[in-house]
Structure formats: structure tokens, C-alpha cells
Design an enzyme around this catalytic site. Structure first.
Site, mmCIF file in Angstrom:
data_model
loop_
_atom_site.group_PDB
_atom_site.id
_atom_site.type_symbol
_atom_site.label_atom_id
_atom_site.label_comp_id
_atom_site.label_asym_id
_atom_site.label_seq_id
_atom_site.Cartn_x
_atom_site.Cartn_y
_atom_site.Cartn_z
ATOM 1 N N ASP A 348 15.700 -4.182 34.649
ATOM 2 C CA ASP A 348 14.827 -4.072 33.226
ATOM 3 C C ASP A 348 14.685 -5.901 32.515
ATOM 4 O O ASP A 348 14.979 -7.551 32.506
ATOM 5 C CB ASP A 348 16.171 -3.877 32.547
ATOM 6 C CG ASP A 348 15.506 -3.132 30.826
ATOM 7 O OD1 ASP A 348 15.282 -2.479 30.391
ATOM 8 O OD2 ASP A 348 16.405 -4.086 30.216
ATOM 9 N N GLU A 384 9.482 -5.296 35.877
ATOM 10 C CA GLU A 384 9.179 -4.447 34.343
ATOM 11 C C GLU A 384 8.651 -5.454 33.924
ATOM 12 O O GLU A 384 9.734 -6.349 32.835
ATOM 13 C CB GLU A 384 10.643 -3.938 33.472
ATOM 14 C CG GLU A 384 10.042 -3.207 32.443
ATOM 15 C CD GLU A 384 10.877 -2.738 31.385
ATOM 16 O OE1 GLU A 384 11.408 -2.179 30.177
ATOM 17 O OE2 GLU A 384 12.327 -3.009 31.698
#
Length: 710
Positions: A348, A384
């Protein structure tokens, strides 16, 4: 109680069969107390026993307790400076979770005692004991019978990722026993695994399963952090998804889930959040890292260490320039691989891990450590590739070992199918693996994880049903969530009774699915898109742990056609290597004996008239239709045993115009004739054979997939 010196490594609480070693890093601590919690059988009340940890080696405080066994609940109190203006926030009144704790029992109760300052005067130290309001770590038994468990190790180019939430996937599944719904055990249920294998899923990407702490503002609104991107313990599986009553039962239950998925040939990829923690900014609670060594664990503002640098939008950023947080991240990754048998990670806001001061450096220390690590470097690593800081959008900029969520793929495909002009060129690049982003850095098409939808944003059904977000249920007056959805509601906002609207919506869903499965790279399907799941226009359902976010398996019974359509696309991709090439298209004819052959190029772009595309065709802003020929005889990469790979050739015809378009198929050099396999204008396939040079009419906003006749 006997207290032995113990050892500084491994960090955390480690039971060896005879006793437990405890080890905690803190450079700033002046005294450390290990707090043991036990329930008195006489009155049922909990008792806290504090053990002074006196041994310190290499900034690690450690001891060994020969009488402590699995199931023992514990925490720490750290004595040291409380000087926020110098970056130090120690407070022994606060019970702290072990950063290396492998299990957590209980949840945080939001009381003023969990904060190190007085709410009415933040400059005043709060000395209230936080223990009554804090969860505890639990010593675990690490032993588990893995039997003959083996990692599937599916090659990237054969991978189909299914992004799912542990609770959301199974909370409403009628075949899962009631006590296991929404849990790791529920995800391992044969009925759930059968659905995944039917879809051809080779890897399930689980939204965060590290122990999470819901934000107090959400709790006050009667909501919670459903997605889980607010973690506090990087080695502990979230106890919210455990069906076990044992205080550390979630560990064995998670392992059993992985074992069951592996037996079905499905890899487990974890969405991990190492960029920040649940302690938020300067006015956040003291739960763990802040009270242990604030200046070591967090990036503090230069010249003002009372303030936190925030590249995540969550109040703080982990200090990956310090060797100890870096060690924690690497130890966590290795633990999940070696002890929990997971097969990869999706990071993330990965750009936050690459930050050196205010810049994103793709060759930062973290990525260098991953590259040289003999364990972590061998699993699937997906970034990401953005954060919320300046210069944080880094799609295409990660090192060769990494794959990336390709946000440009998502945006371009959405733009193309909603009819945005001048998108042909970029759409073609995204369809063929985004070589403009990855080829120059020695990467392959599998560097691109292709997705149209993910947990963050609209579901696929909502993407074709809403022009704008509808997030009122989140309690933030519809201000949260992105306004850049690139969606089209097909003529009506939300639920519609108009057959024409619903027909074009169903066609658009099929268009997106065909585009995804026929694109080079690694396809990722959002859980529920194969059964028309809706969040009623909510594009930020992070706080909705309810039917709004859960999979509606009862409604799925009404979507068997869409499920079958998705399964057929998955099977088509699996059967034909031309859709999952390991190398980029060259635009050249195959070579014979080292010399250029006289055959067709490996890929040919075609106008609706059947001619090869010219520069003027690519730059015609009004054009929304094109065809592409994929040459099955021109696959240059060998098979796994060095064999030549040959496939049938395919024609993909795309029409994003609202009106029908007639396509002339290429001459017999491309193939003697063509079988129509997919026509998104109709819900079910229709048999059709088209001769070379023949023509077909594509309905408005539709795709045809044709296969060369043998």
C-alpha cells in the site's frame, strides 16, 4: 518468578518449548517493564505483573521467562523522556503493544487514557493508566502441521489475481457454517474455494490482515475501519477475522486457510501497510511505536520534531531511513513467508517507502534490501506506485523485480469505454502491456497488474451505473472518496427500470471484462464483479462493515450468466498463450534461421476498413474503433522446457462509438477464416463463421473476439 537474561534476538516473544524469550528495541528507553496479564481464578479479575527488563544489548532490551507458555498475555511499559519538542514521547503510564507481537487479544477502547496528553490541554502530560483500555499481545505456539503444503509458484504470466476482503467474501455465504462466516476459516471453506477455482483464480489478494485499529472518529459514528488500512502490528493476523475462541487462535486458523488454498493451487498475496501506523499524527493515541521510540519509528519534521511528516494522509509515515523500522519491515515480510507460507505482497502506498527526504527514490534502501534478500525477493512483489506526497505518482518507476498496480491502465480503459475522444493510442498501449511504462527499464508485460476496478472506488456494476459518488452512509457529508471516477451511468443515475439502460450497462460490463482478460500483463478482478456486486454508488466503502460491502451470494444466483461469461474469458486466456505473452510485442515478423521471415508481424493494428493503421488514423480524435490481429505463429518466447510456443491467431475488434460500425476482416494472409467466440452485444455467444476479407457489424459499444479457423 524466575527471570533469566535471555537473548536480544529474535525480537518479540518467542516460545521455544521450555520458556519464552522477550526482546524489544528502544534506543531512547531508560527502563523497560514487561507486563504480564493473568486472570485470577478466584474472582475472575485480571492481574498485572510487571517484570523489570534489565539486560540491554545493541539497543535491544531482553529477558527469558522459563515459566511463560503460549497463551500468556503481555505488553510493555517504557520509561524515558517525554519531550515532544525533541521528538520523544515515552510515558510508562501507557501499556504498549509489542511491534513484533504475533497475536493480539482484544481491541482498543477509545478513552482519554490511551492518549499521552490531556485533551483539554495538549501540552500537559496524561498519566492515566491505559492498560484497562488496551488490547494485549499473546505468546503463541509457532508449531503447525503443514503436512505436504507447497507453494503453487504460479508464473506471473499465468496469474489471475482476485482482490478480496476476508470478511466481505464470506460473511453472507450460505454454504459456510454460520460460526465461520467472515473468518479465515470461512475463506478456506470448500464452497468458497470451488467458486475461486471455477473462475480460474490463481492468486487471492487479501486486503490487510495485519492487526488493525479503527479510528476513534469512525467508532464515534458507529462505523469501523472495514478495509483495515490502519494497522498496528505487522506480524499479527487481525483477530477480527478469527472464528477461534483461543486468544491466539487466529494464527493457526490463518495457516490452515493458506494450506487449504495452496491445496487448490491458489496463492495468497497480502495487501500490507508498512507506510504508516494507527497512532496517527501528533494528537494521536500512544499504542506502541510512539511510546517505545517515537523518533526512531516515525519521520519527524526537520527543525520541528514535534510534528510528523505525512506522505500517507493518515497522520504519520514510518521512518524507513532508520535501520530498526527497516529491520521490522523485513522481519515481518520474512515471517509471513516462512512461518505463514504466504506467496507475495501488495504494498500500500509503496512510494512512501521510497522517500528520501521529500523525494521518491526508486533505489532507496528499502528496495535495495528487498532485492538482495534471499527470501523476500523470491515471492510476488506488487507496488501501489503512489502516495499522497508531492511527486508521489510513480507508475512505471519501480525496480525490475517489482510489478505495479497500473493506474494508467484503469484510467485509460475507463476513458475509452465512456467515449472520451483521442484515446486510441493509449488504449492500444495499455492493451498490449504498457511497454511505454515498463520496457525501457528492462521489465516485461507482467510488470503491469491490470485492473478496471479495485476495492478503492466503484465496483464494476457501479462504474456503469453512477456518474458521481454517493457516500452519504460514511457520515462525512459525501466529501470523502474520489471525484475522478471516469464513470458513465448509461443514461440514468443508479438503479433503473429502463430495459435499454440496463442492456447497455450489461454490455459495458462485458466490454470491461473482455478488455481486462485480453490485455497483456497480469489481470486483477475485484471480488464480486463477476456477479454484479453493487455498493449503491459508494466509492469509498472503507468504513462499511455490512451488507453494503459484503458479497451478496443470494443475488449471485441471479447472475449466473455473468459468472459463466467471466469463467469463459478466464478459460480463453488460460488456453491461449497469445493473451499472456512474457515479452512485449515487437511489431516485427518472426525470424527464420536468424533472418527476417516473410510472415506477418506479431501484432497488426487495423482500421474498420481492414487496413493497417497509419499515423493519421492513430491521431484522429474522433476515432473510437480499431481492430488488432494477434499472431499466434509469432510468439518469440520459449515454453518452460525451451520448446517453441505456437497458438491460434486472434482478431479483437473494438467499437466504443454509440452507433454500429462495419468491420472488414483482413485478407487470407492473416487466416483462412474466423470463428466468432465473443460478442459483447449479446449476453450469450452466437455461432458465426466469417471468411477472410468478409465483414461483420459491431453494435455500438461492443467487442468481438474472433479466432482463426484451423
Amino acid at each position: 518468578m524466575q527471570v533469566w537474561p535471555g537473548t536480544p534476538y529474535p525480537l518479540g516473544a518467542t516460545w521455544d518449548g521450555a520458556g519464552t524469550n522477550f526482546a524489544l528495541f528502544s534506543e531512547v528507553a531508560e527502563q523497560v517493564e514487561l507486563c504480564l496479564f493473568d486472570t485470577d481464578p478466584a474472582d475472575g479479575l485480571e492481574r498485572e505483573t510487571r517484570v523489570a527488563v534489565t539486560e540491554v544489548d545493541g539497543l535491544v532490551w531482553h529477558c527469558y521467562l522459563p515459566d511463560v507458555e503460549p497463551g500468556q498475555r503481555y505488553g510493555y511499559r517504557v520509561h524515558g523522556p517525554y519531550q515532544p519538542e525533541r521528538g520523544h514521547r515515552c510515558n510508562p503510564a501507557k501499556l504498549l503493544l509489542d511491534p513484533y507481537g504475533k497475536a493480539v487479544d482484544g481491541q482498543v477502547t477509545w478513552h482519554q487514557a490511551v492518549y499521552s496528553y490531556q485533551h483539554d490541554n495538549p501540552s500537559v502530560l496524561n498519566c492515566d493508566d491505559s492498560a484497562p483500555y488496551m488490547p494485549r499481545n499473546v505468546v503463541i505456539n509457532p508449531y503447525f502441521d503443514w503436512g505436504d503444503d507447497r507453494a503453487p509458484r504460479t508464473p506471473y504470466h499465468e496469474t489471475l489475481i482476485y482482490e478480496a476482503h476476508v470478511r466481505g467474501l464470506t460473511a453472507c455465504h450460505p454454504a459456510v457454517p454460520a460460526g465461520q462466516r467472515g473468518s479465515y476459516a470461512g475463506l478456506a471453506d470448500p464452497a468458497v474455494i470451488e467458486h475461486l477455482t471455477r473462475l480460474g483464480v490463481t492468486a487471492i489478494e487479501l486486503m490487510p490482515v495485519h492487526q488493525c485499529v479503527p479510528e476513534p472518529a469512525l467508532v464515534q459514528r458507529g462505523l469501523t475501519n472495514y478495509w483495515g488500512y490502519n494497522t498496528i502490528a505487522f506480524l499479527a493476523p487481525d483477530n477480527r477475522y478469527s472464528s477461534s475462541e483461543a486468544p491466539y487462535g487466529q494464527v493457526a486458523e490463518f495457516k490452515a486457510m493458506v494450506k487449504a488454498l495452496h491445496a487448490a493451487g491458489i496463492e495468497v498475496i497480502l495487501d500490507v501497510v508498512y507506510n504508516h501506523t494507527a497512532e496517527a499524527g501528533a494528537l494521536g493515541p500512544t499504542l506502541s511505536f510512539r511510546g517505545i521510540d517515537n523518533a526512531a519509528y516515525y519521520q519527524l519534521a526537520p527543525g520541528n520534531p514535534q510534528a510528523y511528516l505525512d506522505y500517507t494522509g493518515c497522520g504519520n509515515s514510518l521512518n524507513v531511513r532508520n535501520p530498526h523500522p527497516l529491520q521490522l519491515i523485513m522481519d515481518s515480510l520474512r515471517y509471513w513467508i516462512l512461518d505463514m507460507h504466504v506467496d507475495g505482497f501488495r504494498f500500500d502506498l509503496a512510494a512512501a517507502l521510497a522517500r528520501v527526504l521529500h523525494d521518491v527514490d526508486r533505489l532507496s534502501t528499502f528496495f535495495a534490501l528487498v532485492t538482495q534478500d534471499p527470501v523476500v525477493s523470491q515471492v510476488k512483489l506488487i507496488a501501489e506506485p503512489w502516495d499522497v506526497g508531492q511527486g508521489g505518482y510513480q507508475v512505471g518507476q519501480f525496480p525490475p523485480l517489482w510489478s505495479e498496480w497500473n493506474g494508467k491502465y484503469r484510467d485509460t480503459v475507463r476513458d475509452f469505454w465512456r467515449g472520451k475522444p483521442a484515446t486510441l493510442g493509449e488504449f492500444a498501449s495499455r492493451l498490449t502491456g504498457s511497454s511505454d511504462l515498463y520496457e525501457t527499464s528492462a521489465r516485461r508485460p507482467v510488470a503491469s497488474v491490470n485492473f478496471v476496478t479495485c476495492h478503492d472506488g466503484f465496483t464494476l456494476r457501479d462504474l456503469v451505473s453512477y456518474d458521481r459518488k454517493h457516500n452519504d452512509a460514511n457520515g462525512d457529508h459525501n466529501r470523502d472518496g474520489s471525484d475522478d471516477n471516469r464513470s458513465w451511468n448509461c443514461g440514468a443515475e443508479g438503479l433503473s427500470d429502463d430495459p435499454a439502460v440496463n442492456e447497455i450497462r450489461a454490455r459495458q460490463v462485458r466490454n470491461f471484462l473482455v478488455t481486462l482478460f485480453c490485455s497483456q500483463g497480469v489481470p486483477m478482478l475485484l471480488a464480486g464483479d463477476e456477479m454484479s456486486r453493487t455498493q449503491q454508488g459508494n466509492n469509498n466503502a472503507y468504513c462499511q462493515d455490512n451488507e453494503l460491502s459484503w458479497m451478496d451470494w443470494e443475488a449471485a444466483g441471479k447472475q449466473q450468466d455473468l459468472i459463466e461469461f467471466t469463467c469463459a474469458l478466464s478459460g480463453l486466456r488460460r488456453a491461449h498463450p497469445v493473451f499472456r505473452r512474457r515479452r512485449f510485442f515487437s511489431g516485427q515478423a518472426p525470424r527464420t534461421g536468424g533472418e527476417p521471415g516473410g510472415g506477418l508481424q506479431d501484432i497488426v493494428w487495423l482500421t474498420p476498413a481492414g487496413h493497417q493503421m497509419t499515423d493519421s488514423d492513430w491521431h484522429a480524435g474522433y476515432a473510437r474503433s480499431l481492430g488488432v490481429f494477434l499472431n499466434g505463429d509469432a510468439i518469440t518466447e520459449p515454453g518452460p522446457r525451451g520448446e517453441t510456443v505456437r497458438d491460434q491467431s486472434f482478431l479483437l475488434l473494438f467499437n466504443a462509438h454509440r452507433e454500429p460500425v462495419s468491420f472488414t476482416l483482413p485478407d487470407s494472409r492473416f487466416g483462412p477464416g474466423w470463428d466468432l467466440l465473443v460478442d459483447t452485444a449479446v449476453a450469450a455467444g452466437a455461432a458465426l463463421v466469417v471468411p477472410a476479407g468478409g465483414s461483420v457489424e459491431l453494435a455500438g459499444r461492443s467487442i468481438m473476439v474472433l479466432r482463426e479457423r484451423s
